[in-house]
Write a protein that holds these residues in place. Structure first.
Motif, PDB file in Angstrom:
ATOM      1  N   LEU A  76       0.841  -1.199   0.000  1.00  0.00           N
ATOM      2  CA  LEU A  76       0.000   0.000   0.000  1.00  0.00           C
ATOM      3  C   LEU A  76       0.878   1.253   0.000  1.00  0.00           C
ATOM      4  O   LEU A  76       0.590   2.220  -0.714  1.00  0.00           O
ATOM      5  N   ALA A  77       1.951   1.219   0.793  1.00  0.00           N
ATOM      6  CA  ALA A  77       2.823   2.390   0.877  1.00  0.00           C
ATOM      7  C   ALA A  77       3.365   2.754  -0.498  1.00  0.00           C
ATOM      8  O   ALA A  77       3.314   3.922  -0.906  1.00  0.00           O
ATOM      9  N   SER A  78       3.872   1.759  -1.248  1.00  0.00           N
ATOM     10  CA  SER A  78       4.510   2.112  -2.514  1.00  0.00           C
ATOM     11  C   SER A  78       3.482   2.445  -3.587  1.00  0.00           C
ATOM     12  O   SER A  78       3.670   3.402  -4.346  1.00  0.00           O
ATOM     13  N   ILE A  79       2.391   1.678  -3.671  1.00  0.00           N
ATOM     14  CA  ILE A  79       1.398   1.950  -4.712  1.00  0.00           C
ATOM     15  C   ILE A  79       0.745   3.322  -4.497  1.00  0.00           C
ATOM     16  O   ILE A  79       0.711   4.171  -5.409  1.00  0.00           O
ATOM     17  N   ALA A  80       0.268   3.568  -3.270  1.00  0.00           N
ATOM     18  CA  ALA A  80      -0.466   4.816  -3.035  1.00  0.00           C
ATOM     19  C   ALA A  80       0.451   6.025  -3.156  1.00  0.00           C
ATOM     20  O   ALA A  80       0.082   7.037  -3.764  1.00  0.00           O
ATOM     21  N   SER A  81       1.668   5.931  -2.615  1.00  0.00           N
ATOM     22  CA  SER A  81       2.535   7.102  -2.698  1.00  0.00           C
ATOM     23  C   SER A  81       2.971   7.354  -4.139  1.00  0.00           C
ATOM     24  O   SER A  81       3.124   8.508  -4.553  1.00  0.00           O
ATOM     25  N   ALA A  82       3.137   6.283  -4.933  1.00  0.00           N
ATOM     26  CA  ALA A  82       3.500   6.481  -6.342  1.00  0.00           C
ATOM     27  C   ALA A  82       2.350   7.144  -7.102  1.00  0.00           C
ATOM     28  O   ALA A  82       2.572   8.037  -7.923  1.00  0.00           O
ATOM     29  N   ILE A  83       1.110   6.718  -6.817  1.00  0.00           N
ATOM     30  CA  ILE A  83      -0.038   7.341  -7.502  1.00  0.00           C
ATOM     31  C   ILE A  83      -0.112   8.821  -7.125  1.00  0.00           C
ATOM     32  O   ILE A  83      -0.325   9.692  -7.981  1.00  0.00           O
ATOM     33  N   ILE A  84       0.085   9.121  -5.839  1.00  0.00           N
ATOM     34  CA  ILE A  84       0.023  10.513  -5.391  1.00  0.00           C
ATOM     35  C   ILE A  84       1.138  11.333  -6.041  1.00  0.00           C
ATOM     36  O   ILE A  84       0.923  12.471  -6.475  1.00  0.00           O
ATOM     37  N   LEU A  85       2.317  10.718  -6.155  1.00  0.00           N
ATOM     38  CA  LEU A  85       3.426  11.416  -6.825  1.00  0.00           C
ATOM     39  C   LEU A  85       3.058  11.746  -8.268  1.00  0.00           C
ATOM     40  O   LEU A  85       3.290  12.867  -8.741  1.00  0.00           O
ATOM     41  N   VAL A  86       2.467  10.769  -8.960  1.00  0.00           N
ATOM     42  CA  VAL A  86       2.099  10.981 -10.361  1.00  0.00           C
ATOM     43  C   VAL A  86       1.015  12.052 -10.488  1.00  0.00           C
ATOM     44  O   VAL A  86       1.118  12.980 -11.291  1.00  0.00           O
ATOM     45  N   LEU A  87      -0.024  11.946  -9.641  1.00  0.00           N
ATOM     46  CA  LEU A  87      -1.134  12.911  -9.721  1.00  0.00           C
ATOM     47  C   LEU A  87      -0.677  14.314  -9.339  1.00  0.00           C
ATOM     48  O   LEU A  87      -1.142  15.298  -9.896  1.00  0.00           O
ATOM     49  N   GLY A  88       0.251  14.401  -8.369  1.00  0.00           N
ATOM     50  CA  GLY A  88       0.742  15.691  -7.927  1.00  0.00           C
ATOM     51  C   GLY A  88       1.474  16.439  -9.032  1.00  0.00           C
ATOM     52  O   GLY A  88       1.539  17.662  -9.027  1.00  0.00           O
ATOM     53  N   GLY A  89       2.067  15.668  -9.971  1.00  0.00           N
ATOM     54  CA  GLY A  89       2.693  16.275 -11.136  1.00  0.00           C
ATOM     55  C   GLY A  89       3.928  17.102 -10.843  1.00  0.00           C
ATOM     56  O   GLY A  89       4.326  17.939 -11.641  1.00  0.00           O
ATOM     57  N   GLN A  90       4.572  16.861  -9.679  1.00  0.00           N
ATOM     58  CA  GLN A  90       5.761  17.648  -9.356  1.00  0.00           C
ATOM     59  C   GLN A  90       7.049  16.987  -9.854  1.00  0.00           C
ATOM     60  O   GLN A  90       8.129  17.531  -9.677  1.00  0.00           O
ATOM     61  N   GLY A  91       6.926  15.773 -10.416  1.00  0.00           N
ATOM     62  CA  GLY A  91       8.118  15.072 -10.891  1.00  0.00           C
ATOM     63  C   GLY A  91       9.048  14.727  -9.749  1.00  0.00           C
ATOM     64  O   GLY A  91       8.601  14.415  -8.645  1.00  0.00           O
ATOM     65  N   ARG A  92      10.363  14.833 -10.016  1.00  0.00           N
ATOM     66  CA  ARG A  92      11.360  14.479  -9.011  1.00  0.00           C
ATOM     67  C   ARG A  92      11.212  15.267  -7.720  1.00  0.00           C
ATOM     68  O   ARG A  92      11.498  14.785  -6.636  1.00  0.00           O
ATOM     69  N   ALA A  93      10.764  16.531  -7.845  1.00  0.00           N
ATOM     70  CA  ALA A  93      10.668  17.393  -6.668  1.00  0.00           C
ATOM     71  C   ALA A  93       9.656  16.860  -5.673  1.00  0.00           C
ATOM     72  O   ALA A  93       9.743  17.146  -4.480  1.00  0.00           O
ATOM     73  N   GLY A  94       8.706  16.059  -6.159  1.00  0.00           N
ATOM     74  CA  GLY A  94       7.667  15.556  -5.265  1.00  0.00           C
ATOM     75  C   GLY A  94       8.056  14.316  -4.491  1.00  0.00           C
ATOM     76  O   GLY A  94       7.302  13.842  -3.652  1.00  0.00           O
TER      77      GLY A  94
END
Lengths: 269, 304
Positions: A76-94
């Motif tokens: 859950l940690a990796s899937i959810a945080s990866a989805i949030i990273l993608v949706l946030g659209g900040q790229g590496r900075a996120g």
């Protein structure tokens, strides 16, 4: 960033695989370095997700299900945080704020895991009834149902995050002040130690502590890669095992076993 | 007996494939029992044909079972051998089969956990993660391929070993081989872990400046006196190579001092603190939250 329908379906599918593996622990789709990469692959944000996966993997190195104990939920940690990273659209900075989100998620996942494992008890009771009938098919069906339930354990939360959408996720990430995100990434650098501490507590005995000292001293030589250190470690383990056997037979006083198989063969002739 | 039923290689491959789903119905009551029965179904289907025999076989394999998922394979192999003999009329009762399962699962879990969870996974994981941190796709690919090839090969060969050795394998296991493997893995693990701690636990006190010393002239590059343009850059690079400092002031941080003393000391101390807290039965989750909070506080205070 907004995802199209196909991407969303693929994300949920990857989440399902990770959820399955969270319990099976075989193919390791749930390990952050693999799970985050797959999310990155299907959403077209590969590089930031690989970096996120690498960072989370470092934190999760020591998380293992030993016996009946349940480790923090890497899936859950990796899937959810990866989805949030993608949706946030900040790229590496996120990446660093995504790591900070991942840890509470790992705890939430722990709860879901315990619920799923309790529900599985009902399933094996159904298997007992199938066994009375001698029905292989029903047992197979319940086993597959159990695996699917574990898949849904991650797929449903993933779908919920997708349903909430990019807007709220982005707003939440932007509302985090920099002192907090910087501080969290400093904390993230230290959190890795917890996993190692768990592993050391499991393995440490009086006998193997000297090897810990050796490893720490040799690690200061930055020219030695992990592979080189691994080679030294294997060699030392073999040498130690052989030497301790020789010592044992010597102290025993008798016996022709000198710990030298070639010598023994020569002696026999 | 003319019509002995033998398990073919393809039966064994089916069982091996299913053994990868051993933990699918993991439950708090009998743990891996459902997956265990599921794994053995291709073999049981071939060996037993009447409904009564099948029901009895399924019931005896739905008993409590739990071990490390990979080292279940040799037990699967032995159990297949025993079931095969039993279906061909050998006097093997339920107690024998259950005894072999229980007798093997404990010691083998004792090998599987240190070898796979505490040695192989941290090492392969750290290697892959260090590649992934640089954004390289090789990290995840390396992890996935190495892990699965190793795991699948291990499971197939130990299952075959168990099947061929049959019940004789339990004698082997009580010998020293298992102990040697376990001890060897702990030595390797204990040797590698401090290296991982030193390289991957980052505790950085760089913002804390211990001293700022103005250096004697000639010990640093005097940027004002350099010729302009590319010539100046060349001059500066030459001077730096000769050992001149880049700045007029030499700043020593707390981190520099620590590195001179023992590199990675702070990381080691944090790890020992975690070990102590874990032994005091503090939940790892709380320690993780605590470290995050500590990082934020120290950063706000300007120490880290």
């Amino acid at each position: 960033m907004n995802l199209n329908a196909i991407q969303m379906i693929l994300v949920v599918f990857v989440a399902f695989l990770a959820g399955m593996e969270g319990i099976l622990d075989e193919f390791h789709f749930h390990q952050p370095v693999v799970a985050c990469t797959l999310i990155g692959l299907v959403t077209g944000q590969l590089v930031p997700c690989i970096i996120l996966g690498g960072s989370l993997q470092m934190i999760a190195l020591g998380w293992s299900n030993v016996g009946a104990a349940v480790a923090p939920d890497a899936a859950l940690a990796s899937i959810a945080s990866a989805i949030i990273l993608v949706l946030g659209g900040q790229g590496r900075a996120g990446v660093s704020s995504a790591i900070a989100i991942a840890v509470p998620l790992a705890v939430a996942g722990l709860l879901l895991t315990i619920i799923a494992r309790t529900l599985a008890t009902l399933m094996v009771h159904a298997m007992d009834r199938a066994a009375e009938e001698g029905s292989f098919g029903k047992i197979e069906m319940w086993q597959i149902a159990g695996i699917c339930m574990q898949g849904l354990r991650i797929a449903i939360p993933a779908a919920l995050i997708l349903a909430v959408g990019a807007g709220p996720v982005k707003a939440m990430l932007n509302s985090m002040p920099t002192w907090l995100t910087d501080g969290l990434s400093i904390g993230g650098g230290m959190v890795v130690a917890v996993g190692y501490a768990m592993v050391i507590n499991m393995m440490a005995t009086r006998e193997v502590w000297p090897f810990f000292v050796l490893g720490f001293v040799l690690a200061a030589i930055s020219e030695l890669t992990l592979i080189a250190l691994g080679g030294i470690g294997v060699a030392m383990a073999l040498i130690y095992l052989n030497l301790s056997k020789m010592g044992g037979s010597g102290n025993g006083g008798g016996g022709s076993n000198t710990g030298d198989p070639v010598g023994d063969i020569i002696d026999k002739y | 007996m003319a019509d002995q039923i033998k398990l073919s290689k393809s039966d064994r491959i089916h069982v091996w494939w299913r053994s990868q789903f051993l933990q699918g119905s993991w439950n708090y009551e009998r743990m891996q029992n459902g997956g265990w029965a599921y794994t053995l179904i291709p073999a049981l289907k071939k060996l037993y044909t009447t409904k009564e025999d099948r029901a009895a076989a399924l019931k005896r394999h739905l008993e409590f079972f739990n071990t490390h998922p990979y080292v279940a394979s040799p037990i699967v192999g032995v159990t297949m051998a025993l079931e095969e003999e039993r279906s061909n009329g050998a006097p093997i009762d339920d107690v024998t089969i259950q005894g072999v399962k229980v007798g093997m699962m404990g010691p083998l879990a004792g090998v599987g956990d240190p070898v796979f969870w505490f040695t192989a996974k941290p090492i392969i994981g750290a290697l892959a993660a260090s590649l992934a941190l640089g954004g390289s796709i090789m990290g995840p690919i390396l992890y996935f391929v190495v892990w699965n090839v190793m795991r699948m090969a291990f499971m197939w060969y130990t299952q075959e070993l168990g099947y061929k050795a049959g019940s004789a394998i339990t004698d082997d296991l009580s010998g020293g081989i298992l102990q040697d493997i376990t001890k060897g893995a702990s030595i390797l693990g204990m040797f590698i872990l401090p290296a991982l701690i030193e390289r991957w636990v980052t505790v950085d006190f760089s913002p804390v400046k211990v001293s700022t010393i103005k250096q004697a002239s000639g010990a640093y590059i005097d940027w004002d006196k350099l010729p302009a343009g590319a010539k100046g850059i060349k001059e500066a690079l030459t001077e730096q190579k000769a050992g001149l400092s880049l700045d007029k002031y030499k700043v020593t941080t707390l981190q520099d001092n620590l590195n001179q003393l023992i590199p990675g000391l702070a990381a080691l101390l944090i790890t020992f603190l975690c070990m102590w807290l874990l032994k005091k039965k503090v939940s790892p989750i709380w320690i993780i939250f605590g470290l995050f909070a500590f990082g934020v506080i120290m950063h706000v205070l300007g120490v880290m």
